[in-house]
Design an enzyme around this catalytic site. Structure first.
Site, PDB file in Angstrom:
ATOM      1  N   VAL A 161     -51.045 -32.010 -46.228  1.00  0.00           N
ATOM      2  CA  VAL A 161     -52.126 -31.029 -46.213  1.00  0.00           C
ATOM      3  C   VAL A 161     -52.328 -30.464 -44.815  1.00  0.00           C
ATOM      4  O   VAL A 161     -52.523 -29.264 -44.631  1.00  0.00           O
ATOM      5  CB  VAL A 161     -53.440 -31.676 -46.722  1.00  0.00           C
ATOM      6  N   GLU A 162     -52.285 -31.329 -43.814  1.00  0.00           N
ATOM      7  CA  GLU A 162     -52.600 -30.924 -42.450  1.00  0.00           C
ATOM      8  C   GLU A 162     -51.534 -30.036 -41.819  1.00  0.00           C
ATOM      9  O   GLU A 162     -51.847 -29.016 -41.210  1.00  0.00           O
ATOM     10  CB  GLU A 162     -52.794 -32.175 -41.568  1.00  0.00           C
ATOM     11  N   SER A 163     -50.273 -30.433 -41.935  1.00  0.00           N
ATOM     12  CA  SER A 163     -49.232 -29.792 -41.121  1.00  0.00           C
ATOM     13  C   SER A 163     -47.920 -29.577 -41.846  1.00  0.00           C
ATOM     14  O   SER A 163     -46.937 -29.173 -41.222  1.00  0.00           O
ATOM     15  CB  SER A 163     -48.952 -30.665 -39.893  1.00  0.00           C
TER      16      SER A 163
END
Length: 559
Positions: A161-163
């Protein structure tokens, strides 16, 4: 690297230091020059270096996270399959994703936000294939660390999700690395950031920091993991205020009932959607790529600074492969002050350790004996040899910054040409700045007082684009002397052997006008005014110099 929990100042301050804190819905818009109108998204976009051919799909993909920049192409590290540990015959888990899925316990609600995100992932298996390929060298380690702390295994999906599992990712919210730490939170949880090294991109250091932070948040929210995850995204202050407001109004305080920023309202559903697909991939008919449930990388103690090219030679690896496993190192060598460790393929670790032990520490770096000339300074030498003044001072046992003409100083230098270190900070930036965005690239050297806003107005571009082209966040300060690239002139040039773009300086002649010059060189009047920061109504003066960027294959007879 073991991250140490620092003293937590106050909830208000903590809310500003979230690991991947959103900037707010209006922050980016407020950065635009007054005459600039953000272009509408086309029906294609790129998410995690994967092309998405639908505007609605693109919008869903970008919900819940700050858009990140992927400054390098994916590197496929050469990792041999490790020997699987012996398991009892009736328990054989050969895929680390299956191992993680078996320990996932979050309830997946029947909520339209989760459904929307789940449908997106199911529709784009090529995206997950690309993400899992990036995760392959690191997933076993991350899963092990989560299990050691008895934390939910859903957290192993958080870097998706983040990166998109890219340790080089950098967001417009000033967050960096696989776990997307902003500088303040990284410092708060013991992640070092120096000229040589940025622990936010170090997979080991950032994983430890992220798990420390998530543990802290889970304790703050009395074991409520959805609240903790929401706080990781938007800051604990925001979530605490939302809970307080609901409680005061007599409303439920579960995550789904809170009034949170739009980004955070989509962020947690993304993670739950991924967990649901992973746990039920057969039911959904989704080909989730497998990752061998074996250790493929090992952390090796190196004891002191080493040139990455020299280390790669000792490990019998390509330099780019070694650097891809150790993305925290900004330069051509490891940080002289540590961490003194490298992540290596397990099959390379023992040989590397043996080879390194036989090398004198002084021989781990290449050296130049520089004779000091008039006008030399430590800063000038540091810039010339791509090191720091502090290193030169320490190596030569200098008590201050004074060096005298005729003296000799020893300076550590890179073993290979700097462009060989393709994943160093400078080379990543050069690659990003040279990526064609339109037909004309203009460079601007920052002077004292320059701001992204002023330059965006001057060159008639958005601050967001200007920051993206130069690997920055819109809020980053500009340092005098830094060279920025600005892309102008419409669409990128067509890839044709009959197109050769050249820059030239044209001297205005008596009787010239913008229209006449544009016709002569087969360019647009608007391009000439943009390239030279001119007004269309301004008269040209004979002798005036104009910068032009022309296709020499399409020039008319200009005499």
């Amino acid at each position: 690297m073991k991250s140490a929990l620092g003293l937590i100042a106050s909830i208000a301050l903590a809310g500003m230091l979230s690991g991947c804190e959103t900037t707010g819905e209006n922050d980016i818009a407020s950065e635009q020059p007054p005459e600039y109108t953000e272009p509408q998204d086309s029906d294609t976009c790129e998410v995690g270096q994967t092309t998405i051919d639908d505007e609605q799909d693109c919008q869903i993909a970008k919900e819940g996270v700050i858009e990140v920049v992927h400054p390098v192409e994916d590197v496929d590290e050469a990792l041999d399959e490790a020997v699987e540990p012996e398991e009892p015959e009736d328990v054989v888990i050969d895929d680390v994703w299956i191992r993680a899925a078996a320990q996932m316990a979050f309830e997946i609600p029947d909520d339209k936000r989760v459904t929307s995100q789940r449908n997106w992932y199911l529709k784009h298996p090529e995206y997950m294939a690309r993400v899992v390929n990036r995760a392959r060298p690191f997933l076993y380690y991350i899963t092990e660390e989560i299990e050691k702390r008895d934390m939910p295994l859903e957290i192993a999906l958080l870097p998706v999700v983040e990166s998109a599992f890219d340790p080089f990712a950098y967001s417009h919210g000033r967050a960096a690395g696989m776990w997307q730490f902003i500088p303040g939170t990284a410092k708060r949880f013991g992640i070092r950031q120096t000229w040589w090294y940025d622990g936010r991109r170090d997979v080991v250091a950032s994983t430890q920091g992220a798990l420390d932070y998530l543990t802290y948040l889970n304790n703050m929210f009395d074991g409520n993991w959805l609240h903790a995850l929401a706080a990781y995204n938007s800051g604990e202050g925001r979530v605490l205020r939302a809970i307080k407001q609901n409680r005061k109004a007599g409303k439920p305080t579960d995550f789904w009932s809170l009034d949170l920023p739009r980004e955070t309202r989509a962020y947690v559903p993304k993670l739950l959607a991924l967990a649901d697909i992973l746990k039920n991939k057969d039911q959904y008919g989704f080909a989730w790529p497998a990752v061998d449930n074996v250790e493929v990388v090992k952390l090796v103690d190196i004891g002191s600074q080493v040139d990455l090219a020299f280390a790669a030679d000792l490990a019998d690896m390509e330099l780019e492969d070694l650097h891809a496993l150790n993305p925290g190192f900004n330069r051509w060598a490891t940080d002289p002050d540590g961490p003194h460790q490298l992540l290596l393929p397990v099959e390379k670790a023992e040989q590397f350790t043996t080879e390194l032990a036989s090398v004198d520490r002084h021989d781990r770096l290449n050296w130049v004996r520089h004779k000091v000339k008039s006008g030399d300074s430590l800063l000038r030498l540091a810039k010339k040899y791509h090191t720091t003044a502090d290193i030169i001072r320490r190596v030569n046992s200098l008590s201050g910054n004074m060096i005298r003409a005729g003296d000799y100083v020893m300076v550590p230098v890179a073993l290979k040409e700097l462009d060989s270190y393709s994943l160093s900070q400078d080379q990543r930036l050069a690659s990003l700045q040279n990526k064609p965005r339109s037909s004309v690239k203009v460079t601007h050297k920052v002077t004292s007082g320059d701001t992204l806003w002023d330059l965006a107005v001057k060159y008639k571009v958005s601050t967001r684009d200007l920051a993206k082209w130069n690997g920055m966040a819109p809020a980053d300060p500009l340092m005098p002397g830094k060279t920025l690239v600005i892309w102008q002139g419409g669409d990128a040039p067509e890839k044709s052997s009959a197109s050769i773009i050249r820059s030239l300086t044209y001297t205005v002649k008596p009787g010239d006008s913008l229209s006449r010059i544009a016709s002569k060189f087969n360019v647009k009047i608007s391009d000439i005014t943009n390239w030279n920061n001119l007004s269309k109504n301004r008269y040209l003066q004979p002798g005036q110099k104009l910068k032009l960027h022309v296709d020499v294959m399409r020039l008319k007879n200009v005499g």
